[in-house]
Each structure stands twice: as structure tokens, then as C-alpha cells.
Design a protein around this motif. Sequence first.
Motif, mmCIF file in Angstrom:
data_model
loop_
_atom_site.group_PDB
_atom_site.id
_atom_site.type_symbol
_atom_site.label_atom_id
_atom_site.label_comp_id
_atom_site.label_asym_id
_atom_site.label_seq_id
_atom_site.Cartn_x
_atom_site.Cartn_y
_atom_site.Cartn_z
ATOM 1 N N VAL A 182 -32.579 18.597 -40.249
ATOM 2 C CA VAL A 182 -31.952 19.816 -40.747
ATOM 3 C C VAL A 182 -32.032 20.879 -39.662
ATOM 4 O O VAL A 182 -33.093 21.066 -39.043
ATOM 5 C CB VAL A 182 -32.675 20.300 -42.028
ATOM 6 C CG1 VAL A 182 -32.067 21.596 -42.533
ATOM 7 C CG2 VAL A 182 -32.613 19.232 -43.106
ATOM 8 N N ASP A 183 -30.906 21.572 -39.434
ATOM 9 C CA ASP A 183 -30.917 22.617 -38.403
ATOM 10 C C ASP A 183 -31.438 23.943 -38.978
ATOM 11 O O ASP A 183 -31.803 24.024 -40.156
ATOM 12 C CB ASP A 183 -29.537 22.776 -37.746
ATOM 13 C CG ASP A 183 -28.463 23.342 -38.665
ATOM 14 O OD1 ASP A 183 -28.792 23.946 -39.705
ATOM 15 O OD2 ASP A 183 -27.273 23.188 -38.323
ATOM 16 N N ASP A 184 -31.445 24.981 -38.153
ATOM 17 C CA ASP A 184 -31.973 26.299 -38.555
ATOM 18 C C ASP A 184 -31.232 26.919 -39.735
ATOM 19 O O ASP A 184 -31.775 27.751 -40.446
ATOM 20 C CB ASP A 184 -31.918 27.281 -37.377
ATOM 21 C CG ASP A 184 -32.894 26.922 -36.279
ATOM 22 O OD1 ASP A 184 -33.843 26.154 -36.547
ATOM 23 O OD2 ASP A 184 -32.714 27.403 -35.143
ATOM 24 N N ASN A 185 -29.969 26.515 -39.916
ATOM 25 C CA ASN A 185 -29.163 27.050 -41.014
ATOM 26 C C ASN A 185 -29.293 26.227 -42.287
ATOM 27 O O ASN A 185 -28.625 26.514 -43.278
ATOM 28 C CB ASN A 185 -27.689 27.118 -40.608
ATOM 29 C CG ASN A 185 -27.463 28.054 -39.437
ATOM 30 O OD1 ASN A 185 -28.056 29.124 -39.381
ATOM 31 N ND2 ASN A 185 -26.634 27.643 -38.508
ATOM 32 N N GLY A 186 -30.121 25.180 -42.254
ATOM 33 C CA GLY A 186 -30.284 24.323 -43.418
ATOM 34 C C GLY A 186 -29.220 23.245 -43.527
ATOM 35 O O GLY A 186 -29.127 22.560 -44.547
ATOM 36 N N THR A 187 -28.413 23.077 -42.482
ATOM 37 C CA THR A 187 -27.362 22.069 -42.486
ATOM 38 C C THR A 187 -27.943 20.727 -42.050
ATOM 39 O O THR A 187 -28.557 20.637 -40.986
ATOM 40 C CB THR A 187 -26.223 22.478 -41.523
ATOM 41 O OG1 THR A 187 -25.752 23.769 -41.893
ATOM 42 C CG2 THR A 187 -25.085 21.475 -41.565
ATOM 43 N N PRO A 188 -27.751 19.676 -42.853
ATOM 44 C CA PRO A 188 -28.260 18.362 -42.452
ATOM 45 C C PRO A 188 -27.381 17.725 -41.375
ATOM 46 O O PRO A 188 -26.166 17.941 -41.351
ATOM 47 C CB PRO A 188 -28.210 17.550 -43.750
ATOM 48 C CG PRO A 188 -27.223 18.242 -44.613
ATOM 49 C CD PRO A 188 -27.172 19.675 -44.182
#
Length: 190
Positions: A38-44
Motif C-alpha cells: 500500500v502506498d502513502d495514499n492508501g492505494t494498493p
Amino acid sequence: MIEVRRSLDQNLSELFGYLKRATADTRSPFRQPVLTTVDDNGTPHSRMLVLREINAPQHLIFFTDARTPKVAQLRQNRMASLLFWDPRKRVQLSMQVAVHMVEDDARLASYRDRVRGRAQQSYTTVLPPGTQVQKPEDAETWTDFESDNHFMVLECRPVSLTVLQLSGERHLRFVAEKKGDVWDASWVVP
């Protein structure tokens, strides 16, 4: 693979044995699981990796380029998910893992020694993975693997898992959570 007549401990042992065999069998579907971070924006973000080894404490070993986005994501959140699927056996394994970057020089060197030939190019591109280029051949410049590489080892330590065995007669599913050095497993409704 998963059988109701076996105990859950036996099924777990069979499962990890199957994973261990996949490290040597290039045709095994369990050799190339999907890793999701998961990235910093919460996108998997999901991508396939090659399972290289399973060591004695059941840690799964993968190789990668240290400059990949997944490494940056794992530095922010070391929890990730691995998804394995064997269409012939109709078994799905979903595993939550804590990912550790191997930093011990001796261990890194022993894994790096396994990388031969063209495979070394995966860790020696001049431009970092994901860099935008004008044309594909712009990405085809490499450094020397022996002196300048970005080789990294990811050690995935299982925290929990779910196994689903699809069958014409009866679907089977169990969950397990790692508690210390032992697994606490139970059957659940498929």
C-alpha cells in the motif's frame, strides 16, 4: 492438497512443504505469487514476484531491485499480502506478512551469488525501475553486477493466512494466525 482427514497442523505442514518445493520447481504456480503493498495514499499495488527460498522459520525469500516503488512502500508500511493460486489443485493461499529487508552483508552475498547471467540485469539498470523513457531501448543500459547493483532481499515473515481448497464435493477453508513460533488454526466456512 488440503484434506479434512488430516489435522490442521498436518495441512499447514503440507502447505509449507508445497511452497518449499515451489522454490525449485519453475513450473509450480506457487513459485510466482502476487505481492500487494500500500502506498502513502492508501492505494494498493500488486505485482508478481518469484519465490526463491523458504527458510527454517517459514520465512519466504524474494529478490528485488532496491529502487522499486514496492521497496519505498514497504519502508513506510512493512505489512503486505501474498496471494498464491494453483489452478490445477484449485488451492488459493492468502498470506499476510511482515516484510524485512535483509541487511546482513554475509546473507546478502550468499543470495547475490545465486543470481547468474542475464538475471543480473534485473538489479543493474542505470535508470531506476518505473522511470519514464521515450522508447523501450532507453531502459537497456546496465551497470556491472559485481561492482554496482541494486540487489535486495525481502524476507516475508507470515503473520496470518487463509487457505481455500475448491472441490466438486466439498470446499475446505481454514485460517491460521502465527502466535510466537506456533500456528493457531481453525476451520472456517468456505
